[in-house]
Design an enzyme around this catalytic site. Sequence first.
Site, short mmCIF file in Angstrom:
data_model
loop_
_atom_site.label_atom_id
_atom_site.label_comp_id
_atom_site.label_asym_id
_atom_site.label_seq_id
_atom_site.Cartn_x
_atom_site.Cartn_y
_atom_site.Cartn_z
N GLY A 70 0.81 -1.22 0.00
CA GLY A 70 0.00 0.00 0.00
C GLY A 70 0.84 1.27 0.00
O GLY A 70 2.03 1.23 -0.31
N ARG A 113 8.76 4.68 1.65
CA ARG A 113 9.59 5.18 2.76
C ARG A 113 10.16 6.57 2.47
O ARG A 113 10.65 7.23 3.39
CB ARG A 113 10.71 4.18 3.07
CG ARG A 113 10.18 2.91 3.69
CD ARG A 113 11.26 2.04 4.31
NE ARG A 113 10.68 0.97 5.13
CZ ARG A 113 10.45 -0.28 4.72
NH1 ARG A 113 10.78 -0.63 3.50
NH2 ARG A 113 9.92 -1.17 5.53
N GLN A 160 14.62 -9.05 -3.51
CA GLN A 160 13.31 -9.67 -3.30
C GLN A 160 12.86 -10.41 -4.56
O GLN A 160 12.39 -11.55 -4.49
CB GLN A 160 12.29 -8.59 -2.93
CG GLN A 160 10.85 -9.03 -2.94
CD GLN A 160 9.93 -7.95 -2.43
OE1 GLN A 160 9.83 -7.73 -1.22
NE2 GLN A 160 9.25 -7.25 -3.32
N SER A 166 9.49 5.38 -3.46
CA SER A 166 9.33 4.42 -2.37
C SER A 166 8.38 4.99 -1.34
O SER A 166 8.38 6.20 -1.09
CB SER A 166 10.68 4.15 -1.72
OG SER A 166 10.50 3.51 -0.47
N HIS A 197 4.15 1.62 -8.14
CA HIS A 197 3.15 0.55 -8.02
C HIS A 197 2.19 0.58 -9.21
O HIS A 197 1.82 -0.47 -9.75
CB HIS A 197 2.33 0.74 -6.75
CG HIS A 197 3.11 0.66 -5.47
ND1 HIS A 197 3.33 1.76 -4.67
CD2 HIS A 197 3.72 -0.39 -4.85
CE1 HIS A 197 4.02 1.39 -3.60
NE2 HIS A 197 4.28 0.10 -3.68
N GLY A 228 8.58 -5.30 -8.81
CA GLY A 228 9.45 -4.22 -9.24
C GLY A 228 10.92 -4.58 -9.08
O GLY A 228 11.31 -5.24 -8.11
N ILE A 229 11.71 -4.14 -10.03
CA ILE A 229 13.17 -4.34 -9.97
C ILE A 229 13.76 -3.50 -8.84
O ILE A 229 14.86 -3.75 -8.36
CB ILE A 229 13.80 -4.01 -11.34
CG1 ILE A 229 13.34 -5.04 -12.38
CG2 ILE A 229 15.34 -4.01 -11.28
CD1 ILE A 229 13.72 -4.70 -13.80
N ASP A 239 13.14 -3.61 -5.82
CA ASP A 239 13.51 -4.56 -4.76
C ASP A 239 14.18 -5.76 -5.44
O ASP A 239 13.62 -6.85 -5.52
CB ASP A 239 12.27 -4.97 -3.97
CG ASP A 239 11.62 -3.77 -3.30
OD1 ASP A 239 11.99 -3.47 -2.17
OD2 ASP A 239 10.77 -3.11 -3.93
N LEU A 241 0.43 3.67 -2.15
CA LEU A 241 0.81 3.48 -3.55
C LEU A 241 1.32 4.76 -4.21
O LEU A 241 0.84 5.85 -3.93
CB LEU A 241 -0.39 2.94 -4.32
CG LEU A 241 -0.96 1.64 -3.75
CD1 LEU A 241 -2.16 1.18 -4.59
CD2 LEU A 241 0.09 0.55 -3.68
P1 AMP Z 1 5.95 -2.47 -1.64
O1 AMP Z 1 4.59 -1.90 -1.54
O2 AMP Z 1 7.03 -1.51 -1.29
O3 AMP Z 1 6.08 -3.79 -0.94
O4 AMP Z 1 6.18 -2.78 -3.17
C1 AMP Z 1 5.27 -3.53 -3.90
C2 AMP Z 1 5.83 -3.80 -5.26
O5 AMP Z 1 6.07 -2.56 -5.91
C3 AMP Z 1 7.17 -4.54 -5.25
O6 AMP Z 1 7.20 -5.47 -6.32
C4 AMP Z 1 8.16 -3.43 -5.45
O7 AMP Z 1 9.36 -3.86 -6.04
C5 AMP Z 1 7.40 -2.52 -6.39
N1 AMP Z 1 7.94 -1.15 -6.35
C6 AMP Z 1 8.10 -0.36 -5.27
N2 AMP Z 1 8.67 0.82 -5.61
C7 AMP Z 1 8.89 0.75 -6.95
C8 AMP Z 1 9.47 1.64 -7.91
N3 AMP Z 1 9.95 2.83 -7.57
N4 AMP Z 1 9.53 1.23 -9.20
C9 AMP Z 1 9.06 0.01 -9.56
N5 AMP Z 1 8.50 -0.86 -8.70
C10 AMP Z 1 8.42 -0.51 -7.41
#
Ligand code: AMP
Length: 284
Positions: free
Chosen positions: A31, A189, A155, A187, A37, A149-150, A152, A33
């Site tokens: 979330g 964060r 991950q 991000s 995302h 997403g690349i 991470d 987002l």
């Molecule tokens: P998260 O909500 O941070 O757990 O991320 C969920 C998905 O979004 C994961 O597959 C992340 O790698 C992807 N993601 C997060 N930030 C980015 C970004 N800046 N670019 C591409 N994918 C992202």
Amino acid sequence: MQVLHTVNEIRQAVGQARRAGKRIGFVPTMGNLHEGHLQLVRQAHRTCDVVVVSIFVNPLQFGLNEDWEQYPRTLEADSEKLVGVNTDFLFCPTETEMYPNGMATQTKVEATVMTNVLCGASRPGHFLGVTTVVAKLFNMVLPDEAVFGIKDYQQLAVIRRMAEDLCIPIQITAAPIARADDGLALSSRNGYLTAAERPIATGLYRSLRWAQQAIEAGRRDYAAIEAEAKTQLKTAGMRPDYFSVIQQKTLEAATGQDTAIAILAAVYLGKTRLIDNVIINLHP
Ligand code: AMP
């Protein structure tokens, strides 16, 4: 967009779509987002007929002193954004739905390689929580394809390996990193950064690009590049956790002979932990 909360509901909704011959895409998230995302959702739509997004801030992947409690929960704004990219189903399980027997006795899915290095070294147990929740989400949603997403990178590598090792019949696809205009990888964060820290954060991508260019120009003294980059990060006001030139597939330290490499980096900036990476394919 239908918002669903239970395993029964999501199974029923996805099952109906599958019986109608639809290809199901899945984007798991925590979330809060942002455009990164949303790009995953758009990418899923390119190859799938129906797209499911999940939002679950998974306590199992956060360490004791990490930011699980403080992690931004912005469901209303997230829902609007997801409607904007034509999400079909938003799956938001509660903690009890995800861990009905409690987290302590939850059966775990453990990837035995690539999980104790890089982010795994600083966040013990993190990837155990990730693989466990992603395996559960896969079994709940039963998609044909899942997009990660690349951003991470580690991950993604760990999940690919888990899917391979467990013969999970889901195609894992990768989506490029979405960045702010100044290069900072988007991000959730980033929202923790103060106004003073925000411009400093751009130094992370700058150092990654610097190292990438040095390598593309022919340098192979990776240990020296890593040390120089860490000095750059410190000078800019960040505390480097790691800055590592690695092999794309195994995440092991790259040698001068490797051509498929990546640079993965993590820093602390004030209380915020940021990660980013660049991928390099050298021509032999
Ligand atoms: P998260 O909500 O941070 O757990 O991320 C969920 C998905 O979004 C994961 O597959 C992340 O790698 C992807 N993601 C997060 N930030 C980015 C970004 N800046 N670019 C591409 N994918 C992202």
